[in-house]
Design a protein around this motif. Structure first.
Motif, PDB file in Angstrom:
ATOM      1  N   LEU A   1      -8.823  -2.023   5.416  1.00  0.00           N
ATOM      2  CA  LEU A   1      -7.998  -1.391   4.390  1.00  0.00           C
ATOM      3  C   LEU A   1      -6.606  -1.110   4.938  1.00  0.00           C
ATOM      4  O   LEU A   1      -6.457  -0.680   6.077  1.00  0.00           O
TER       5      LEU A   1
ATOM      6  N   LEU B   1      -3.109   1.118   3.935  1.00  0.00           N
ATOM      7  CA  LEU B   1      -2.534   2.119   3.048  1.00  0.00           C
ATOM      8  C   LEU B   1      -1.107   2.343   3.507  1.00  0.00           C
ATOM      9  O   LEU B   1      -0.873   2.686   4.659  1.00  0.00           O
TER      10      LEU B   1
ATOM     11  N   ARG C   1      -7.267  -3.882  -0.063  1.00  0.00           N
ATOM     12  CA  ARG C   1      -8.618  -3.972   0.524  1.00  0.00           C
ATOM     13  C   ARG C   1      -9.256  -5.277   0.049  1.00  0.00           C
ATOM     14  O   ARG C   1      -9.091  -5.675  -1.094  1.00  0.00           O
TER      15      ARG C   1
ATOM     16  N   PHE D   1     -12.818  -7.555  -0.566  1.00  0.00           N
ATOM     17  CA  PHE D   1     -14.249  -7.396  -0.810  1.00  0.00           C
ATOM     18  C   PHE D   1     -14.921  -8.762  -0.777  1.00  0.00           C
ATOM     19  O   PHE D   1     -14.334  -9.758  -1.203  1.00  0.00           O
TER      20      PHE D   1
ATOM     21  N   TRP E   1     -20.420   4.915  -5.865  1.00  0.00           N
ATOM     22  CA  TRP E   1     -19.548   4.767  -4.685  1.00  0.00           C
ATOM     23  C   TRP E   1     -18.299   5.647  -4.678  1.00  0.00           C
ATOM     24  O   TRP E   1     -17.773   5.947  -3.608  1.00  0.00           O
TER      25      TRP E   1
ATOM     26  N   ASP F   1     -14.196  14.891   5.483  1.00  0.00           N
ATOM     27  CA  ASP F   1     -14.899  13.643   5.731  1.00  0.00           C
ATOM     28  C   ASP F   1     -14.883  13.301   7.221  1.00  0.00           C
ATOM     29  O   ASP F   1     -15.896  12.934   7.810  1.00  0.00           O
TER      30      ASP F   1
ATOM     31  N   LEU G   1       1.356  21.579   8.026  1.00  0.00           N
ATOM     32  CA  LEU G   1       1.459  20.494   7.051  1.00  0.00           C
ATOM     33  C   LEU G   1       1.691  21.001   5.625  1.00  0.00           C
ATOM     34  O   LEU G   1       2.494  20.432   4.888  1.00  0.00           O
TER      35      LEU G   1
ATOM     36  N   TRP H   1      -1.757  12.441   8.959  1.00  0.00           N
ATOM     37  CA  TRP H   1      -2.454  12.777   7.733  1.00  0.00           C
ATOM     38  C   TRP H   1      -2.758  11.513   6.926  1.00  0.00           C
ATOM     39  O   TRP H   1      -3.850  11.366   6.377  1.00  0.00           O
ATOM     40  N   LEU H   2      -1.783  10.593   6.842  1.00  0.00           N
ATOM     41  CA  LEU H   2      -2.017   9.340   6.111  1.00  0.00           C
ATOM     42  C   LEU H   2      -3.213   8.605   6.697  1.00  0.00           C
ATOM     43  O   LEU H   2      -3.987   7.985   5.976  1.00  0.00           O
TER      44      LEU H   2
ATOM     45  N   MET I   1      -5.835   9.977   7.864  1.00  0.00           N
ATOM     46  CA  MET I   1      -7.051  10.611   7.356  1.00  0.00           C
ATOM     47  C   MET I   1      -7.355  10.168   5.931  1.00  0.00           C
ATOM     48  O   MET I   1      -8.510   9.958   5.565  1.00  0.00           O
ATOM     49  N   LEU I   2      -6.287  10.029   5.109  1.00  0.00           N
ATOM     50  CA  LEU I   2      -6.489   9.542   3.737  1.00  0.00           C
ATOM     51  C   LEU I   2      -7.082   8.136   3.780  1.00  0.00           C
ATOM     52  O   LEU I   2      -7.999   7.805   3.038  1.00  0.00           O
ATOM     53  N   ARG I   3      -6.553   7.332   4.699  1.00  0.00           N
ATOM     54  CA  ARG I   3      -7.024   5.974   4.892  1.00  0.00           C
ATOM     55  C   ARG I   3      -8.533   5.983   5.186  1.00  0.00           C
ATOM     56  O   ARG I   3      -9.296   5.233   4.599  1.00  0.00           O
ATOM     57  N   ARG I   4      -8.947   6.860   6.072  1.00  0.00           N
ATOM     58  CA  ARG I   4     -10.368   6.911   6.443  1.00  0.00           C
ATOM     59  C   ARG I   4     -11.233   7.387   5.282  1.00  0.00           C
ATOM     60  O   ARG I   4     -12.337   6.895   5.090  1.00  0.00           O
ATOM     61  N   ALA I   5     -10.712   8.330   4.470  1.00  0.00           N
ATOM     62  CA  ALA I   5     -11.475   8.816   3.315  1.00  0.00           C
ATOM     63  C   ALA I   5     -11.676   7.683   2.317  1.00  0.00           C
ATOM     64  O   ALA I   5     -12.767   7.497   1.774  1.00  0.00           O
ATOM     65  N   LEU I   6     -10.619   6.889   2.065  1.00  0.00           N
ATOM     66  CA  LEU I   6     -10.738   5.758   1.145  1.00  0.00           C
ATOM     67  C   LEU I   6     -11.699   4.721   1.714  1.00  0.00           C
ATOM     68  O   LEU I   6     -12.491   4.131   0.981  1.00  0.00           O
ATOM     69  N   GLU I   7     -11.636   4.520   3.020  1.00  0.00           N
ATOM     70  CA  GLU I   7     -12.522   3.537   3.643  1.00  0.00           C
ATOM     71  C   GLU I   7     -13.985   3.882   3.408  1.00  0.00           C
ATOM     72  O   GLU I   7     -14.804   3.006   3.154  1.00  0.00           O
ATOM     73  N   THR I   8     -14.301   5.191   3.459  1.00  0.00           N
ATOM     74  CA  THR I   8     -15.688   5.616   3.215  1.00  0.00           C
ATOM     75  C   THR I   8     -16.142   5.176   1.830  1.00  0.00           C
ATOM     76  O   THR I   8     -17.222   4.624   1.649  1.00  0.00           O
ATOM     77  N   ASN I   9     -15.273   5.428   0.822  1.00  0.00           N
ATOM     78  CA  ASN I   9     -15.614   5.026  -0.545  1.00  0.00           C
ATOM     79  C   ASN I   9     -15.767   3.513  -0.663  1.00  0.00           C
ATOM     80  O   ASN I   9     -16.724   3.025  -1.252  1.00  0.00           O
ATOM     81  N   TYR I  10     -14.827   2.780  -0.096  1.00  0.00           N
ATOM     82  CA  TYR I  10     -14.862   1.319  -0.264  1.00  0.00           C
ATOM     83  C   TYR I  10     -15.991   0.684   0.547  1.00  0.00           C
ATOM     84  O   TYR I  10     -16.544  -0.329   0.131  1.00  0.00           O
ATOM     85  N   ASP I  11     -16.356   1.297   1.667  1.00  0.00           N
ATOM     86  CA  ASP I  11     -17.518   0.796   2.412  1.00  0.00           C
ATOM     87  C   ASP I  11     -18.772   0.959   1.547  1.00  0.00           C
ATOM     88  O   ASP I  11     -19.643   0.102   1.517  1.00  0.00           O
TER      89      ASP I  11
END
Lengths: 154, 107
Positions: A4, A6, A18, A20, A40, A145, B4, B81-82, B84-94
């Protein structure tokens, strides 16, 4: 290597890209059909989306409600502006935490990429301050998270 | 990361973003900032105080002058911080990858 990317663009945009390993039709459906979204679009582990309204037609309503099962939650409302099956979705979204965030205009495109799909999600906020505020409000969820993942590693 | 919230709050003001844009070009004193912004010196000073409080700029003492410059760590924190947002989105997309797997057309 991360799947991904961003990036911020100018002072009002955030762009997420991203890939898929499924065709655009499947990825598009997973972005519009409630029973698929609820599987999801959840944020941190442990959170669920008990309410998912997604009326996939121009002018159709969006309402996602998230819960951590322990009394904490937040929700998102919005409207669909344009839909082109299975290549493009334009919608407005606003988070309620509980005060509504400024309207986030989101264009999501799904392009064939070999046997898979290249998704490009482009957010446009009213101004730079709104983008900064949006990034700031999402922070706690991203942090939580990360901490949860850290917990599992230790 | 404690600063922040203050950083984003400070960035919500267009004048303060313009001041940061000016400081990105190099150090400047309050008096040097007053002219391009067509604001009074106390008004600029107030904005600088907010930016300094948020950790976005630092002041240095040079005789009677207090030149301001961008704080490099503030930018790094926003970038962090960006991430961290990236990692949060990655969780959803995974997770979405998992939803998509059984949807693949039969070959």
């Amino acid at each position: 290597m991360s799947k991904l990317t961003l990036t911020t663009e100018g002072d009002r945009h955030v762009v997420v890209i991203r890939r898929f390993v499924a065709p655009p039709e499947a990825v598009y459906r997973a972005h519009t059909e409630p029973e698929l979204l609820q599987k999801w679009l959840l944020g941190p582990d442990g959170w669920t989306m008990p309410v998912c309204i997604s009326e996939a037609r121009p002018g159709g309503k969006i309402r996602f409600e998230w819960s951590d099962g322990k009394g904490r939650g937040f929700y998102q409302t919005g409207e669909y502006l344009a839909l082109e099956p299975f290549s493009r979705i334009v919608h407005i979204g606003r988070m309620h935490l509980p005060d509504p965030t400024p309207d986030n205009h989101v264009e999501t495109t799904f392009a064939p990429d070999g046997t898979g799909t290249l998704m490009t999600l482009r957010m446009t906020l009213p101004d730079a301050g709104a983008r900064a505020a949006m990034l700031a409000t999402g922070m706690e969820h991203g942090m939580e998270d990360s901490y949860a993942r850290l917990d599992r590693m230790s | 990361m404690a600063n922040l919230d203050a950083a984003f709050a400070a960035l919500a003001d267009p004048t303060r973003r313009a001041i940061l844009a000016r400081l990105a070009l190099g150090e400047a004193t309050v008096m040097e900032l007053v002219e391009p912004f067509e604001m009074t010196q106390p008004a600029i000073s107030r904005h600088l105080k907010v930016l300094e409080g948020a950790g976005l700029i630092v002041k240095r003492v040079e005789g009677t002058k207090r030149p301001c410059r961008l704080a490099p760590t503030a930018v790094a924190e926003i970038d962090q911080w960006l991430g961290m947002l990236r990692r949060a989105l990655e969780t959803n997309y995974d997770r979405l990858d998992g939803v998509l797997a059984p949807m693949k057309p039969e070959k």
